[in-house]
Every structure is written in C-alpha cells, then in structure tokens.
Design an enzyme around this catalytic site. Structure first.
Site, PDB file in Angstrom:
ATOM      1  N   ARG A  65      48.582  41.052  32.511  1.00  9.91           N
ATOM      2  CA  ARG A  65      47.699  41.610  34.195  1.00  9.91           C
ATOM      3  C   ARG A  65      47.109  40.292  34.353  1.00  9.91           C
ATOM      4  O   ARG A  65      47.328  40.138  36.118  1.00  9.91           O
ATOM      5  CB  ARG A  65      47.224  42.691  33.485  1.00  9.91           C
ATOM      6  CG  ARG A  65      47.399  44.025  32.673  1.00  9.91           C
ATOM      7  CD  ARG A  65      47.827  44.724  33.582  1.00  9.91           C
ATOM      8  NE  ARG A  65      46.826  45.511  34.287  1.00  9.91           N
ATOM      9  CZ  ARG A  65      47.243  46.329  35.738  1.00  9.91           C
ATOM     10  NH1 ARG A  65      48.273  46.430  35.987  1.00  9.91           N
ATOM     11  NH2 ARG A  65      45.905  46.733  36.124  1.00  9.91           N
TER      12      ARG A  65
ATOM     13  N   ASP B 110      40.814  43.487  25.596  1.00  6.70           N
ATOM     14  CA  ASP B 110      40.817  44.942  25.913  1.00  6.70           C
ATOM     15  C   ASP B 110      39.247  45.215  25.394  1.00  6.70           C
ATOM     16  O   ASP B 110      38.762  45.099  24.555  1.00  6.70           O
ATOM     17  CB  ASP B 110      41.981  44.973  24.206  1.00  6.70           C
ATOM     18  CG  ASP B 110      42.112  46.882  24.832  1.00  6.70           C
ATOM     19  OD1 ASP B 110      41.567  47.426  25.132  1.00  6.70           O
ATOM     20  OD2 ASP B 110      42.860  46.883  23.692  1.00  6.70           O
TER      21      ASP B 110
ATOM     22  N   ASN C  65      33.128  46.200  35.918  1.00  6.87           N
ATOM     23  CA  ASN C  65      33.464  47.209  36.846  1.00  6.87           C
ATOM     24  C   ASN C  65      34.373  48.035  35.700  1.00  6.87           C
ATOM     25  O   ASN C  65      34.877  48.667  36.990  1.00  6.87           O
ATOM     26  CB  ASN C  65      34.246  46.208  37.986  1.00  6.87           C
ATOM     27  CG  ASN C  65      35.468  47.097  38.346  1.00  6.87           C
ATOM     28  OD1 ASN C  65      34.882  48.018  39.900  1.00  6.87           O
ATOM     29  ND2 ASN C  65      36.231  46.781  37.983  1.00  6.87           N
TER      30      ASN C  65
ATOM     31  N   TYR D 258      33.012  61.744  31.515  1.00  6.97           N
ATOM     32  CA  TYR D 258      33.168  61.097  32.579  1.00  6.97           C
ATOM     33  C   TYR D 258      31.560  60.875  33.006  1.00  6.97           C
ATOM     34  O   TYR D 258      30.872  59.401  33.066  1.00  6.97           O
ATOM     35  CB  TYR D 258      34.031  60.400  33.507  1.00  6.97           C
ATOM     36  CG  TYR D 258      34.295  59.671  34.780  1.00  6.97           C
ATOM     37  CD1 TYR D 258      34.696  58.327  34.689  1.00  6.97           C
ATOM     38  CD2 TYR D 258      33.573  59.707  36.155  1.00  6.97           C
ATOM     39  CE1 TYR D 258      33.987  57.422  35.723  1.00  6.97           C
ATOM     40  CE2 TYR D 258      32.748  58.893  36.706  1.00  6.97           C
ATOM     41  CZ  TYR D 258      34.217  57.168  36.699  1.00  6.97           C
ATOM     42  OH  TYR D 258      34.039  56.915  37.362  1.00  6.97           O
TER      43      TYR D 258
ATOM     44  N   LYS E 257      28.434  58.445  32.942  1.00  6.94           N
ATOM     45  CA  LYS E 257      27.651  57.424  33.759  1.00  6.94           C
ATOM     46  C   LYS E 257      26.325  57.499  33.678  1.00  6.94           C
ATOM     47  O   LYS E 257      25.573  57.168  34.322  1.00  6.94           O
ATOM     48  CB  LYS E 257      28.568  57.694  35.452  1.00  6.94           C
ATOM     49  CG  LYS E 257      30.178  57.602  35.267  1.00  6.94           C
ATOM     50  CD  LYS E 257      29.831  55.936  35.388  1.00  6.94           C
ATOM     51  CE  LYS E 257      31.171  55.286  35.156  1.00  6.94           C
ATOM     52  NZ  LYS E 257      31.558  53.893  35.290  1.00  6.94           N
TER      53      LYS E 257
ATOM     54  N   VAL F 284      36.978  56.178  46.955  1.00  7.27           N
ATOM     55  CA  VAL F 284      37.264  56.459  47.601  1.00  7.27           C
ATOM     56  C   VAL F 284      39.237  55.744  46.691  1.00  7.27           C
ATOM     57  O   VAL F 284      39.303  56.132  45.542  1.00  7.27           O
ATOM     58  CB  VAL F 284      37.646  54.664  47.832  1.00  7.27           C
ATOM     59  CG1 VAL F 284      35.891  54.346  48.887  1.00  7.27           C
ATOM     60  CG2 VAL F 284      37.824  53.709  46.269  1.00  7.27           C
TER      61      VAL F 284
ATOM     62  N   THR G 252      41.512  55.060  44.236  1.00 11.15           N
ATOM     63  CA  THR G 252      41.840  53.661  43.512  1.00 11.15           C
ATOM     64  C   THR G 252      42.882  53.847  41.969  1.00 11.15           C
ATOM     65  O   THR G 252      42.741  55.793  42.410  1.00 11.15           O
ATOM     66  CB  THR G 252      40.743  53.090  43.247  1.00 11.15           C
ATOM     67  OG1 THR G 252      39.978  54.462  42.223  1.00 11.15           O
ATOM     68  CG2 THR G 252      40.081  52.501  44.236  1.00 11.15           C
TER      69      THR G 252
END
Length: 259
Positions: A37, A55, A81, A154, A158, A185, A187
C-alpha cells in the site's frame, strides 16, 4: 508550510486530504498498513514527504509508528484518520476486535506516545449518538466473537473516542485536540451508497490541518461543514472520560500524563 501526518491515508478521506494539502505546499507524511500500500500511494502522491508503515491492529506497530513520527520532529497537525467498520471478525494482538482496536485503542496509544503536536485531530462520527453509553465491556472482551456486531461496536468506539478527546485535551495544554465527524460519504468504510459529499469533509480536514480556525479551542467537536457541533451530552462527563483513559491504560500498559 505545516508539517502534517495523516494515518490511513492510502484511500478515502485520508488520501484526498493528503492530496489537497500537498497541493497547498505542506510537508505531508502519509501512513500505510503495509509495504504494498505504501508503494501504491507513493506513486499516486509523489509530492508526499514520506510514507510511514504500520499495522494499527498491534501495539508494537502502533508504538513503532509513534517512534518514527517522533524521529521526524514535532508535527503541526496529526489527523488520526485510520478506521475500520465492516469486515470479517478478527482480533488484535491484545485479543480486542480489530475494528475496536483501530478506532479506539491504537489512537490512544499513538497519542500517548507522540510528541504533542500543535493540532491533534481524532475522527469521531455522528453515530456516537447511537452508542451504548454505559462503558460496559468497552473492548468487547467479554462478549467476544459470538456476540460481535460491527455496527454497534463502531458507534460505541466513536463515543469512547469523543470522551478520550476531552480527556487528552485536559492533559495536552499546548495542543488543540479536536474530534471531527467527517460525514457519511462514499468511501471504503461507509460504502458507495452513502449520500454525503466527500468535499465537505475534506474541507474540514484541510481547515483543521492548516489551523484555519480558533486554535485556542480544544476538546470540541466539528461537523463536516467546518462548524462546531454538539456531541452527546455524556461526553462531557469527567468520570466517563477518565474511565475510558483508565481502561486503555490497563489494557495497553501505556499511560497518558496526568491532567
């Protein structure tokens, strides 16, 4: 020119924010989870100052990332991010589900070990309003794979991140510590049917990275429109904030400074 690090910057929000910040002549360091990557993103963004590889489902790799970032020098802005939502169940090296680790534990470790930057930006989500606010079984160690549900996990992570942002803001006196909801959005994380506009979230990322806001603000929450928003009321609870810090300290053996 600002020195900026963005984790999870090989695609999605992280990649696009990095691309725009590079175009604006900032010194941008990228992060990739593996060499393949890293090679791909270096080809796509040759103007990047460098690519760090880690990682973020392991303590050792997250620690290595912090060490390598510190060796570069103090950053003007760091955007944490990297994130996970859907995908097959797998565990981190501490037995925590990988998404909980990447969304909560790894940012905690990285922030605790990093030389405090001027601006430290955590990725939250409006979905933290849907969380279980009890703080029971924060790391899903009791429930395990049999009871695993990625979407509630999740949301919970958050919520815990917004609590953590407040706790860190009290400790890092010279850092503007911010939580931001980037928007729902299209992604890899949210899926291609998400209705929002990536442009809005990217503009907010760029604003925060460049410090184009009142940087005396800390422990606050921004929406994708570059505006302050109201997080869940319980994220202001000091006991809950410190409970998340204590849980992360006990899990990882890595401590934040005292407030």
């Amino acid at each position: 020119m600002a020195r900026i690090l963005i984790t999870g910057s090989t695609d999605g929000f992280g990649f696009e924010a990095a691309r725009q910040l590079i175009e604006r002549k900032h010194q941008v360091y990228l992060h990739a989870r593996n060499q393949e990557r890293a090679d791909e993103v270096k080809t796509k963004l040759p103007g990047a100052a460098g690519v760090l590889i880690a990682d973020l489902t392991t303590v050792a790799e997250t620690r290595k990332l912090a060490d390598e970032a510190n060796a570069i020098g103090t950053f003007d802005a760091v955007i944490l991010n990297a994130g996970l939502l859907y995908g097959p169940f797998r565990k981190s090296d501490l037995g925590v589900p990988a998404s909980v680790f990447v969304n909560l534990v790894s940012p905690y470790i990285f922030a605790a070990l990093l030389n405090p930057p001027k601006r430290l930006i955590f990725i939250a989500s409006v979905l933290h309003h849907e969380a279980d606010t009890s703080l029971k079984d924060i790391f899903w160690l009791e429930r395990g794979e049999k009871e695993w549900k990625d979407f509630p996990a999740y949301c919970d992570a958050k919520f815990h991140v917004v609590l953590l942002v407040n706790a860190i803001a009290r400790r890092f006196k010279d850092t503007s510590v911010i939580a931001v909801h980037p928007g729902y959005v299209p992604t890899k994380l949210a899926g291609q049917d998400a209705p929002g506009k990536m442009e809005d979230g990217i503009e907010t990322y760029v604003m925060l990275a460049e410090g184009d806001y009142d940087t005396s603000l800390t422990g606050v929450y921004f929406d994708p429109k570059k505006e302050r928003a109201q997080p869940h009321a319980l994220t202001a609870d000091l006991d809950k904030q410190e409970a998340v810090v204590k849980a992360c300290e006990e899990l990882t053996g890595i401590k934040l400074p005292s407030p």
